[in-house]
Each structure stands twice: as C-alpha cells, then as structure tokens.
Enzyme design. Structure first.
Site, mmCIF file in Angstrom:
data_model
loop_
_atom_site.group_PDB
_atom_site.id
_atom_site.type_symbol
_atom_site.label_atom_id
_atom_site.label_comp_id
_atom_site.label_asym_id
_atom_site.label_seq_id
_atom_site.Cartn_x
_atom_site.Cartn_y
_atom_site.Cartn_z
ATOM 1 N N HIS A 37 -3.533 5.791 3.509
ATOM 2 C CA HIS A 37 -4.371 4.640 3.162
ATOM 3 C C HIS A 37 -3.867 3.332 3.767
ATOM 4 C CE1 HIS A 37 -6.016 1.683 0.162
ATOM 5 N NE2 HIS A 37 -7.025 2.522 0.092
ATOM 6 N N SER A 65 -11.329 -1.071 -0.625
ATOM 7 C CA SER A 65 -10.062 -1.041 0.111
ATOM 8 C C SER A 65 -10.270 -1.371 1.579
ATOM 9 C CB SER A 65 -9.422 0.350 0.019
ATOM 10 O OG SER A 65 -8.698 0.511 -1.158
ATOM 11 N N ASP A 122 0.836 -1.201 0.000
ATOM 12 C CA ASP A 122 0.000 0.000 0.000
ATOM 13 C C ASP A 122 0.874 1.257 0.000
ATOM 14 O OD1 ASP A 122 -2.332 1.818 0.768
ATOM 15 O OD2 ASP A 122 -3.307 -0.129 0.890
#
Length: 598
Positions: A230, A419, A163
């Site tokens: 994220h 996600s 990520d």
C-alpha cells in the site's frame, strides 16, 4: 438544497444570545477524565492503552514511577511515547478494557487514557503508461496537474508517507530518502526486531482470523488477505519519476519520499503512528535518531472508526506547529467522516474520493469535516461484487509489487480508495510548498480549498470545497497572496444549530492602526451557509458585519475573504470572529480564519 427555511431565531433572542454570559463558580469541579475513544465503541481487538499523566506528577517524567503505577493496576509498562504519555500492556487482546480504563480515569494523576487502536490502510488491494492516469489530466474529473508543472515540480520538499513502508521499485528508487520503521511490536513487524532504521515493507498479508475477533465474535479478517504494498502505491502517486521513459508520472515528481512504516500484520498502533507523525515533522522520539530529512508534508492513507484521540491530536498539533502539512484519507465506509480518525482530527486536510465521472466514489466517506475531494477511482462499480475488479481503467494506477506475501517483481496496478485520493493532495501540497517555502499548513489548506473547482458530478453528504485543481491552486500562489503576518487561528469551533454565537480569537501585536482594507479570510464548514451571521469584533468590542443570514442561500460552506475598513481601530489586541447560526436544521464549525491588518 434543504428546501424551505426552518423557523429563525427572533431578533430579541438573537440579541440575548449574543450578549449573555454564563458565570461559573470559581471552584467548579474539573471535567471528568474521558477515555477517547470509549472502548465500548471499539469493534476491533487491542492489547495496550495509552495513558497521559498530568504535568508535575512523577509518572509524567519517571518511567519507574509510571511502571509502578501500571503494576498497581495489574498491568505492565510497555514504553513511553514521544508526547510523554506511556503505553501500558493489557496482557492480551480484547475489545473491552473498561475496568482498567476506569481505574486510570479514577486516578487524579491521570490526564487521559485511551485504547492503543490498530489503524488499517484505506484501499482495496489491486500503469505502466501516462495515458492511463486520467486522474491527472482528464477534463471531466482529473485534477488538472500538467498545467502546474511549468512553475513547480516539488523540488526541495520531502513528503513523509506514513504507511506500510516501501518495497523497492525502479520508478521510485531515486526519490526515496532515509525513513524509519516505527512498528514496535516485533511479531507484527515480521522483521524480528521491532523498531529500526529500515522502513522496508515486509508484507501485510494475514490469514483469516489471525487478528482476533470483533465485538460480534467474527474473525478478523473475515478471509485470507495478501500483501497490499500500500505505501509504495501511495508514494508513486505523489512522486514517481517522470519523463524517464517508463511507468507513471508523479504529481510532485521532483519531491522526495520518506517512507515511515507503521502498518504491518493486522494494522498499526496509534502510539506508533503518533510517534511517526512527530518524527517526520522534526520532533523528538525517544530511542530514535533525529530525522535528517524533515518532511514539510505528511500523507496518512490510514485510519479507523473512532473519535479523534488525544494522542493523535497532540501529535498532529505538534507537526502543524513545526510547519508540516498533514493530509489524511477520509475512509472507505460510505459513512460520515466525523466517526473516523485521524481524518476527524483538527488541523488536517481531510480528503474524500471522486470517481472518473466526477461523482463521489461509491465507497468514500463524506460529511462536513471533508476539506477537499480528489480522484480516488473505482476499480469496480458499487453494485459489483466486493473484491472484484470490473473497471480497472477507472482506478488509480501507481507503483506496486507482484508478490502475494513477500516482495516479488515490481509492477503497476490500479487501486481504488480514499487512500489513493489523499496522495493527490499531498502531492499538490508539495508543489505549493516547493514554490513558496514560507507557506504555513493553514495557508496550504486555504489555497487548496479556495481554488477548488465545482464538483463535476454529485456528492450527497458533503465533499468539502469541491474537486482539487492543481493548476489553479499553484497559480494562486502568485495571483492571490495567502494570509500573511501569521495572524490565523486553525482551531475548530463548533457552531450550534440555531444557538448562541461562538467566537474564535486572534491576538495581534501589530503596531499602529489597522488598515482601511483589513482582510478577513474565513473558512467555515456548514451545510447551509445562509443560516450564518458573521462579524469581526475589534479589540475595543466594535463589531463589523461580514455576512448576513439569507433564507435563499442554500450552498454549503463559507470560504471567502472580506475587506473591512478598520482604520479607526488599534491593531494590537485580541480580534474575534463571531459566528451565529440563526436558523434550525443544519450544523457546522469554524475550520479556520485569518486576519491581515496591514
């Protein structure tokens, strides 16, 4: 339901289709090399190609030979990937490199060539208390996680989060093991040195148009974007510290998180992501020290619109063969997942997102390639203005950071997206592997799908086996033995609509005869399972009918275990699963199958 059945294949045609064999000339020309994906379908700029040379060529092993070849085509060699392919610089960003691609395709030494696409995180950038985590415990659409904790909490398992990297957070600090920064482009990496051993999230903020323009000449991105942090949000869902008097609870809260940074300014390159997959699962990547904390589970909450590239599939195959389960987010475009990678690659667990009401989240991708759904939340309604947060209580709360660009104070915020759904399944996979370390990736996938519960709400287009149920799945490790003996095939085989039968093979070296209670585990993705006729074919050609077609069985998919008296058959040899679609109107594929002969 699809309504009344279409015309069936007549009996004579069925027999002919099953028995016919088309002979090909021994000197048939090889298929033309394909660029996967075709650059004419790419609507985001890219600046490099990935080129795989055929085994035995000088370019396949010699960097100088590969460099010379690139130079002959007017380009330069950037580096070699873990798979042996090379990355070639185009010299500038473009959305069309057809001439260069064609030059490589015409080269008989080249096995494949494809754009080195930039992947993007699947989330709308947006808990401090367990009561906010409806996704773990609510009866309607929660994943029934607390009941699983009595038998497994993920101890001993490392989950790689491929990520944006990791920004320090006290609810995760005790969970993080050494990772790596795989961003090879120093300008996008923002740390001035490209790849290194520090997977810290430097921020993925970007100004309007900073990533170039799309195929329509529109700026990418269309507006300024702040840093998402994220990877830290994803990591919290998987393994945030629990029972520590603060924050949120992680699903596999005794597991470890390995942050691998691949996403930076403007996204992440396919070649970097593929190397991260290889390294996380224990493979070798040139120039990168060996991974001392090999991950048994990989989470990838990222992707882009494209077919599954050879680069991705090779890396994923390697990871699965090394025993690592790969979980991928389906994407947030409310489109068929078959067009999004790496979610459309073979062998991965592809995850769609559900809402707090138990419906498919308005943004979630869908389709026959979805394996399972998990809570992804909705921080706004589908009819609300994009970018607004109108229903934060319905989002997925997790660990985050308050910094608009560079890191600031730690906090907790709700996000929505596939996600957020994928790490729910990665956490569940960690619970399963911690409870039974011998589980293979195919067995983990089978357990999760077989023990899903009926989708609480509605899902048009296909949301896999249903909504994941953590407690039921974990308990099934004890009550329902998974496929044993390593006799399984996880390679996808397309089933043509109202067409000829297809087969998938398993080769056995088991001695003696098969059992009178031989088990055949079948996982077939199909939008109308009544279309299908399924047989087990023994090594001597004897067929054992597992399932007949039925014009009244309109449900999706075949996920079942059949018992066959095969005691008259020698166990050693090649066994086949034969599947034929005998009605028109629906399609699917063999996802996997397994065979227990004793």
């Amino acid at each position: 339901m699809n309504g009344l059945r279409r015309t069936s294949v007549c009996a004579a045609a069925v027999s002919a289709a099953v028995l016919s064999v088309v002979a090909l000339p021994a000197t048939a020309a090889p298929a033309q090399i394909q660029s996967q994906p075709d650059s004419t379908q790419v609507n985001r700029p890219f600046e490099r190609l990935i080129v795989g040379y055929k085994p035995g060529t000088a370019e396949a092993s010699s960097d100088s030979a590969a460099s010379d070849d690139a130079r002959k085509k007017g380009k330069s060699l950037h580096r070699r990937t873990a798979s042996g392919a090379v990355v070639v610089d185009l010299g500038s960003k473009t959305t069309n490199a057809d001439n260069t691609i064609q030059a490589f395709k015409n080269d008989p030494k080249v096995a494949y060539v494809e754009p080195d696409l930039l992947m993007q995180p699947f989330a709308d950038p947006n808990d401090t208390e367990y009561s906010r985590q409806w996704d773990l415990f609510e009866a309607t659409a929660g994943m029934n996680v607390p009941g699983a904790w009595s038998s497994t909490t993920g101890a001993g398992v490392t989950v790689a989060v491929i990520d944006t990297g990791y920004v320090a957070h006290s609810d995760l600090a005790s969970k993080v093991v050494a990772g790596y920064d795989f961003v090879s482009d120093s300008a996008r990496a923002r740390d001035n040195n490209g790849r290194d051993s520090n997977p810290a999230d430097e921020g993925d903020w970007v100004a309007r148009g900073e990533c170039g323009t799309d195929a329509n000449g529109q700026p990418v991105p269309a507006a300024d974007q702040g840093s998402s942090w994220h990877g830290t949000h994803v990591a919290g869902t998987i393994a945030a510290a629990t029972n520590n008097g603060k924050g949120i609870a992680g699903i596999a809260y005794d597991a470890k998180i390995q942050p691998l940074r691949v996403l930076a300014k403007c996204g992440g390159a396919t070649s970097d992501i593929a190397d991260a997959i290889t390294w996380a699962s224990g493979g070798t990547v040139s120039g990168v020290p060996a991974n001392q904390n090999v991950a048994k589970v990989i989470n990838m909450s990222l992707g882009g619109q494209s077919s599954c590239s050879t680069t991705y599939q090779n890396a994923i195959n390697g990871a699965i063969n090394r025993g690592t389960t790969v979980v991928v987010a389906a994407g947030n475009s409310n489109m068929n997942v078959s067009n999004f990678t790496p979610a459309n690659c073979n062998g991965v667990i592809t995850v769609a997102a559900s809402s707090r009401e138990g419906n498919k989240a308005f943004y979630s991708n869908f389709g026959t390639r979805i394996d399972i759904a998990a809570p992804g939340g909705e921080t706004r309604r589908g009819t609300d203005t994009p970018g607004t947060i109108t229903t934060p209580e319905n989002g997925i709360w997790s660990t985050l950071n308050a910094g608009a660009t560079t890191p600031g104070a730690e906090n907790y915020k709700p996000y929505q997206g596939t996600s957020m759904a994928a790490p729910h399944i990665a956490g569940l996979a960690a619970l399963l592997v911690a409870k039974k370390p011998s589980l293979t990736p195919a067995q983990v996938k089978d357990l999760i799908k077989t023990n899903a519960r009926t989708f609480p709400g509605t899902c048009s287009g296909g949301c896999g086996a249903g909504l994941a149920d953590a407690t039921k799945t974990v308990n099934a490790v004890d009550t329902t033995p998974p496929p044993s003996g390593g006799l399984e095939n996880t390679t996808d085989v397309a089933i043509p609509d109202r067409g000829a039968a297809v087969t998938s093979s398993i080769t056995s070296t088991v001695t003696g005869n098969a059992s009178s209670a031989t088990k055949v585990g079948v996982d077939i993705v199909h939008t109308y399972r009544g279309d299908l006729v399924i047989d087990l074919i023994a090594p001597d050609g004897t067929a054992y009918r597992l399932k007949n077609s039925s014009s009244s069985d309109s449900a999706d998919n075949v996920v079942a275990t059949y018992t066959v008296n095969a005691s008259s058959e020698v166990a050693a040899g090649t066994w086949k699963l034969r599947v034929q679609d005998v009605y028109s109107g629906d399609t699917g594929y063999i996802n996997s199958w397994n065979l227990t002969l004793r």
